[in-house]
Design a protein around this motif. Structure first.
Motif, mmCIF file in Angstrom:
data_model
loop_
_atom_site.group_PDB
_atom_site.id
_atom_site.type_symbol
_atom_site.label_atom_id
_atom_site.label_comp_id
_atom_site.label_asym_id
_atom_site.label_seq_id
_atom_site.Cartn_x
_atom_site.Cartn_y
_atom_site.Cartn_z
ATOM 1 N N GLN A 26 -14.260 -0.203 19.490
ATOM 2 C CA GLN A 26 -14.350 0.625 20.105
ATOM 3 C C GLN A 26 -12.763 1.379 19.451
ATOM 4 O O GLN A 26 -11.718 1.902 18.900
ATOM 5 C CB GLN A 26 -14.320 1.346 20.669
ATOM 6 N N TYR A 27 -11.590 -0.667 20.116
ATOM 7 C CA TYR A 27 -10.252 -0.509 19.816
ATOM 8 C C TYR A 27 -10.303 -0.827 18.818
ATOM 9 O O TYR A 27 -8.835 -0.179 18.179
ATOM 10 C CB TYR A 27 -9.892 -2.035 20.707
ATOM 11 N N GLU A 28 -10.661 -0.877 18.097
ATOM 12 C CA GLU A 28 -10.680 -1.778 16.540
ATOM 13 C C GLU A 28 -10.520 -0.258 15.821
ATOM 14 O O GLU A 28 -9.583 0.289 14.678
ATOM 15 C CB GLU A 28 -11.173 -2.431 15.558
ATOM 16 N N ARG A 29 -11.555 0.753 16.276
ATOM 17 C CA ARG A 29 -12.049 1.932 15.297
ATOM 18 C C ARG A 29 -10.435 2.704 15.759
ATOM 19 O O ARG A 29 -9.647 3.620 15.103
ATOM 20 C CB ARG A 29 -13.478 2.452 16.248
ATOM 21 N N ARG A 30 -10.097 2.600 17.237
ATOM 22 C CA ARG A 30 -9.307 3.369 17.971
ATOM 23 C C ARG A 30 -7.719 3.147 16.796
ATOM 24 O O ARG A 30 -6.820 3.969 16.470
ATOM 25 C CB ARG A 30 -8.947 3.554 18.776
ATOM 26 N N ASN A 31 -7.593 2.030 16.797
ATOM 27 C CA ASN A 31 -6.519 1.875 15.691
ATOM 28 C C ASN A 31 -6.180 2.159 14.304
ATOM 29 O O ASN A 31 -5.766 2.207 13.759
ATOM 30 C CB ASN A 31 -6.449 -0.027 15.897
ATOM 31 N N GLY B 142 0.116 -6.539 15.127
ATOM 32 C CA GLY B 142 -1.367 -7.612 14.921
ATOM 33 C C GLY B 142 -2.269 -8.641 15.285
ATOM 34 O O GLY B 142 -3.182 -8.786 15.104
ATOM 35 N N TRP B 143 -0.948 -8.902 15.643
ATOM 36 C CA TRP B 143 -1.726 -11.141 16.396
ATOM 37 C C TRP B 143 -1.804 -9.649 17.996
ATOM 38 O O TRP B 143 -3.075 -10.900 18.099
ATOM 39 C CB TRP B 143 -0.586 -11.936 16.813
ATOM 40 N N ALA B 144 -1.431 -9.622 18.789
ATOM 41 C CA ALA B 144 -1.955 -9.093 19.831
ATOM 42 C C ALA B 144 -3.400 -8.571 19.985
ATOM 43 O O ALA B 144 -4.723 -8.603 20.100
ATOM 44 C CB ALA B 144 -1.303 -8.058 20.486
ATOM 45 N N LEU C 126 1.001 -0.912 0.065
ATOM 46 C CA LEU C 126 0.163 0.372 0.279
ATOM 47 C C LEU C 126 0.682 1.472 -0.200
ATOM 48 O O LEU C 126 1.765 1.376 0.370
ATOM 49 C CB LEU C 126 -1.095 -0.290 1.276
ATOM 50 N N SER C 127 0.035 2.596 -1.057
ATOM 51 C CA SER C 127 1.324 3.554 -0.800
ATOM 52 C C SER C 127 0.521 4.194 0.822
ATOM 53 O O SER C 127 -0.592 3.807 1.288
ATOM 54 C CB SER C 127 1.330 4.639 -2.072
ATOM 55 N N PRO C 128 0.975 5.543 1.534
ATOM 56 C CA PRO C 128 0.661 6.174 2.096
ATOM 57 C C PRO C 128 -1.204 6.566 1.726
ATOM 58 O O PRO C 128 -2.214 6.466 2.615
ATOM 59 C CB PRO C 128 1.111 7.256 2.431
ATOM 60 N N ALA C 129 -1.362 7.287 0.674
ATOM 61 C CA ALA C 129 -2.895 7.966 0.630
ATOM 62 C C ALA C 129 -3.646 6.227 0.349
ATOM 63 O O ALA C 129 -5.053 6.351 0.388
ATOM 64 C CB ALA C 129 -2.152 7.960 -0.664
ATOM 65 N N GLU C 130 -3.121 5.429 -0.335
ATOM 66 C CA GLU C 130 -4.576 3.870 -0.059
ATOM 67 C C GLU C 130 -4.597 3.654 1.610
ATOM 68 O O GLU C 130 -5.521 2.968 1.574
ATOM 69 C CB GLU C 130 -3.375 3.057 -0.772
ATOM 70 N N ALA C 131 -3.368 3.785 2.395
ATOM 71 C CA ALA C 131 -3.623 2.932 3.563
ATOM 72 C C ALA C 131 -4.605 3.774 3.943
ATOM 73 O O ALA C 131 -5.692 3.735 5.222
ATOM 74 C CB ALA C 131 -2.605 2.530 4.428
ATOM 75 N N SER D 251 4.879 3.698 13.144
ATOM 76 C CA SER D 251 4.527 2.605 14.032
ATOM 77 C C SER D 251 3.124 2.064 14.846
ATOM 78 O O SER D 251 2.554 1.948 15.437
ATOM 79 C CB SER D 251 5.504 3.160 15.398
ATOM 80 N N ARG D 252 2.298 2.752 14.396
ATOM 81 C CA ARG D 252 0.810 3.534 14.409
ATOM 82 C C ARG D 252 -0.009 2.305 13.337
ATOM 83 O O ARG D 252 -0.958 1.613 14.035
ATOM 84 C CB ARG D 252 0.394 4.013 15.488
ATOM 85 N N LEU D 253 0.787 3.252 12.459
ATOM 86 C CA LEU D 253 -0.360 1.700 11.342
ATOM 87 C C LEU D 253 0.072 0.557 11.667
ATOM 88 O O LEU D 253 -0.937 -0.841 10.734
ATOM 89 C CB LEU D 253 -0.020 2.769 10.121
ATOM 90 N N MET D 254 0.691 -0.005 11.948
ATOM 91 C CA MET D 254 0.990 -1.701 11.759
ATOM 92 C C MET D 254 0.369 -2.226 13.015
ATOM 93 O O MET D 254 -0.265 -3.704 12.678
ATOM 94 C CB MET D 254 2.087 -1.750 12.493
ATOM 95 N N TYR D 255 -0.813 -1.374 13.757
ATOM 96 C CA TYR D 255 -1.759 -2.202 14.499
ATOM 97 C C TYR D 255 -3.196 -2.693 13.782
ATOM 98 O O TYR D 255 -2.957 -4.152 13.661
ATOM 99 C CB TYR D 255 -1.753 -1.650 15.727
ATOM 100 N N TRP D 256 -3.539 -1.515 12.771
ATOM 101 C CA TRP D 256 -4.488 -2.165 12.272
ATOM 102 C C TRP D 256 -4.414 -3.046 11.116
ATOM 103 O O TRP D 256 -4.692 -3.543 10.571
ATOM 104 C CB TRP D 256 -5.755 -0.818 12.346
ATOM 105 N N LEU D 257 -3.747 -2.674 10.486
ATOM 106 C CA LEU D 257 -3.222 -3.245 8.746
ATOM 107 C C LEU D 257 -2.597 -4.425 9.195
ATOM 108 O O LEU D 257 -2.801 -5.265 8.445
ATOM 109 C CB LEU D 257 -1.624 -2.051 8.115
ATOM 110 N N GLY D 258 -2.132 -4.451 10.346
ATOM 111 C CA GLY D 258 -1.335 -5.735 10.879
ATOM 112 C C GLY D 258 -2.534 -6.652 10.968
ATOM 113 O O GLY D 258 -2.954 -8.502 10.627
#
Length: 539
Positions: free
Chosen positions: A434-439, A408-410, A224-229, A487-494
């Motif tokens: 809500q957690y998922e939405r925050r990510n 991503g796993w956690a 993904l590009s930043p814009a696509e993400a 470092s924060r995009l990796m949670y939801w994308l993971g």
């Protein structure tokens, strides 16, 4: 072209530890325990020269046949490339919070249960090195414009460490009076550092599209590009907002989802002792609920205990983790999970220890079936770097590329246990949404901030007013975003990546999860390629 030599991993780690000796301590290598990172003139040029020479050596080798070697080679090349770019455009030496964090954890890393028993000679050596380290670091920054959030974080950490060294370190079980001269000099140095950086002018923290794209492509392996993400995360954020309203209506048409989530803080233990016991009890319930979904690491201990008195104050001001897996190079037989004891406000402690929070964050995300099982499985990964890449160091993960799998796993496993009938209540499932939405919200801030589309003030307003972050957490979250691009995009994308992989998996659910974790701490996208290469995925 010569063949691949697995000893290149040793050369890579020695290069890394030469400039990041505190990372070595956290990873379990004791050879650098007496050192602080070099920060003097010429350090970055020297590091870059070594980086390029090592990159050329590794790049000249063919792709290895063995999966572990193949992943090691790939991670070394990616990390070296991003580190070289960072030296040029975003030097860690220009960040006062990197300096305060390294100096603080140079000491704290030697005092944790994972590094017991304390090595007094190493501790005194690091304490003695702190004044020169901080003075040189502050002098190098001078009055160069620096993001105000970084400066504020550095000053807070430095002043908190001064108090720790003057007072609380003496509460450590291994404290000795022969630390006193060095600890007092180090405390004074932290205070001087905080004063020296107080008036640095502000600067924009954006890293720019080119550097962010490099992180996403090379470290995380994302297509993904930043814009696509941003586009994907925005659509998900909006969709989940609607889902939260619908889920709340199905429970109680007269209560908003925010009211339902707030009500969860009132459901939990009635006493401090009950709260403490609930951590272990709910962890065991989570492991039992996970049966048939994943194989929890029951052979590797997880010891819930009250946080040591010496760390109770300093843990409030630093990146101080209540769960920190033992060093990958010195894993031992188990891990310590600290519970922060109540202060003067017992009611606040009980509210924070409500059943929903202990269940989702402590017992699932970090505990038995989350990071704990993940770290235990990583110890046996074929890739040597996959055993230690996810080590939490002074500022975050040792090698950021491991984050899509680790976080991503956690986060994914929180939702996975919704497949275990009765484990979560309907109200707790709203909390998870809500957690998922925050990510997803964090993806938007991470990228928009570093592309220069949002100011820090806009990021703060978005977290507070739209994403529903607690007001007390917002400022710190934005500073973290600004300091650590990608470092924060990796949670939801993971999480999204794991869901996609699971849909393609040819076999049963437990084998998917166990196989996924067997690769250790590696970018999820690379694990997907290895699974595909092994014929384990449908197109």
């Amino acid at each position: 072209m010569s063949g691949y030599d697995p000893a290149l991993v040793d050369a890579f780690l020695e290069h890394h530890w030469c400039y990041r000796p505190v990372d070595a301590t956290f990873m379990g290598n004791r050879d650098h325990d007496y050192r602080l990172p070099p920060v003097g003139p010429g350090v970055l040029a020297e590091e870059l020269a070594g980086n390029r020479a090592l990159h050329a050596r590794i790049a000249a080798t063919p792709e290895p046949f063995a999966v572990g070697d193949r992943l090691d080679r790939r991670m070394m090349l990616a990390e070296l490339e991003v580190q070289a770019a960072a030296i040029a455009v975003r030097s860690r030496l220009a960040n006062p919070a990197w300096l305060s964090g390294e100096a603080a954890f140079a000491v704290i890393s030697l005092l944790l249960p994972q590094t017991a028993p304390v090595r007094p000679d190493a501790l005194r050596a690091r304490l003695a090195a702190i004044p020169a380290f901080l003075a040189e670091g502050a002098a190098a920054i001078g009055d160069s414009p620096t993001p105000a959030g970084w400066v504020q974080r550095a000053r807070r950490e430095a002043l908190a460490m001064a108090v720790f060294l003057r007072e609380d370190i003496a509460l450590h079980d291994d404290y000795s009076p022969d630390w006193d001269n060095a600890r007092n000099d180090a405390a004074t140095a932290f205070e001087s550092f905080a004063a020296a950086i107080a008036d640095i002018p502000d600067a924009d923290p954006a890293c720019g599209e080119e550097f962010l794209t490099l992180i996403m492509k090379r470290q995380h392996g994302l297509g993904l590009s930043p814009a696509e993400a941003v586009e994907q995360a925005r659509a998900a954020f909006d969709r989940m907002g609607e889902e939260l309203v619908s889920m709340a209506s199905a429970i109680d048409k007269d209560r908003s989802w925010q009211d339902i989530v707030a009500g969860l803080s009132k459901i939990g233990p009635a006493s401090v002792d009950e709260a403490f016991a609930s951590y272990q009890a709910i962890d065991m319930d989570a492991r039992a609920a996970a049966a048939g979904l994943v194989t929890p690491a029951v052979e590797y201990g997880l010891d819930y205990r009250w946080m040591s008195p010496c760390f109770r104050r300093i843990s409030q001001s630093l990146y101080f983790l209540f769960y920190r897996s033992p060093p990958g190079l010195e894993a031992g037989q188990g891990s310590v999970y600290w519970i922060t004891p109540p202060g003067d406000d017992e009611a606040a402690f009980l509210a924070a220890s409500n059943t929903a929070t202990v269940k989702t964050i402590h017992s699932v995300h970090h505990g038995g079936v989350g990071h704990h099982t993940q770290n235990a499985r990583a110890r046996a990964a074929q890739s040597r770097l996959a055993r230690i890449a996810g080590t939490d160091c002074a500022l975050g993960l040792a090698f950021l590329g491991a984050g899509t799998l680790i976080e991503g796993w956690a986060c994914y496993v929180e939702d996975l246990l919704m497949e275990a009938p009765g484990f979560y209540s309907p109200e707790e499932e709203i909390l998870l949404k809500q957690y998922e939405r925050r990510n997803a919200a964090s993806v938007l801030v991470d990228i928009n901030l570093h592309l220069g589309r949002w100011t820090q003030e806009q990021a703060v307003a978005f977290y507070r007013d739209e994403a529903g972050f607690a007001p007390s957490r917002v400022e710190g979250e934005v500073v973290r975003n600004s300091m650590l691009p990608g470092s924060r995009l990796m949670y939801w994308l993971g999480v999204e990546g794991i869901k996609t992989l699971r849909r393609r998996w040819k076999s049963d659910t437990p084998s998917f999860h166990d196989t996924l974790l067997s690769y250790g701490h590696m970018p999820l996208a690379w694990i997907a390629e290895e699974m595909d290469r092994a014929g384990q995925l449908n197109p």
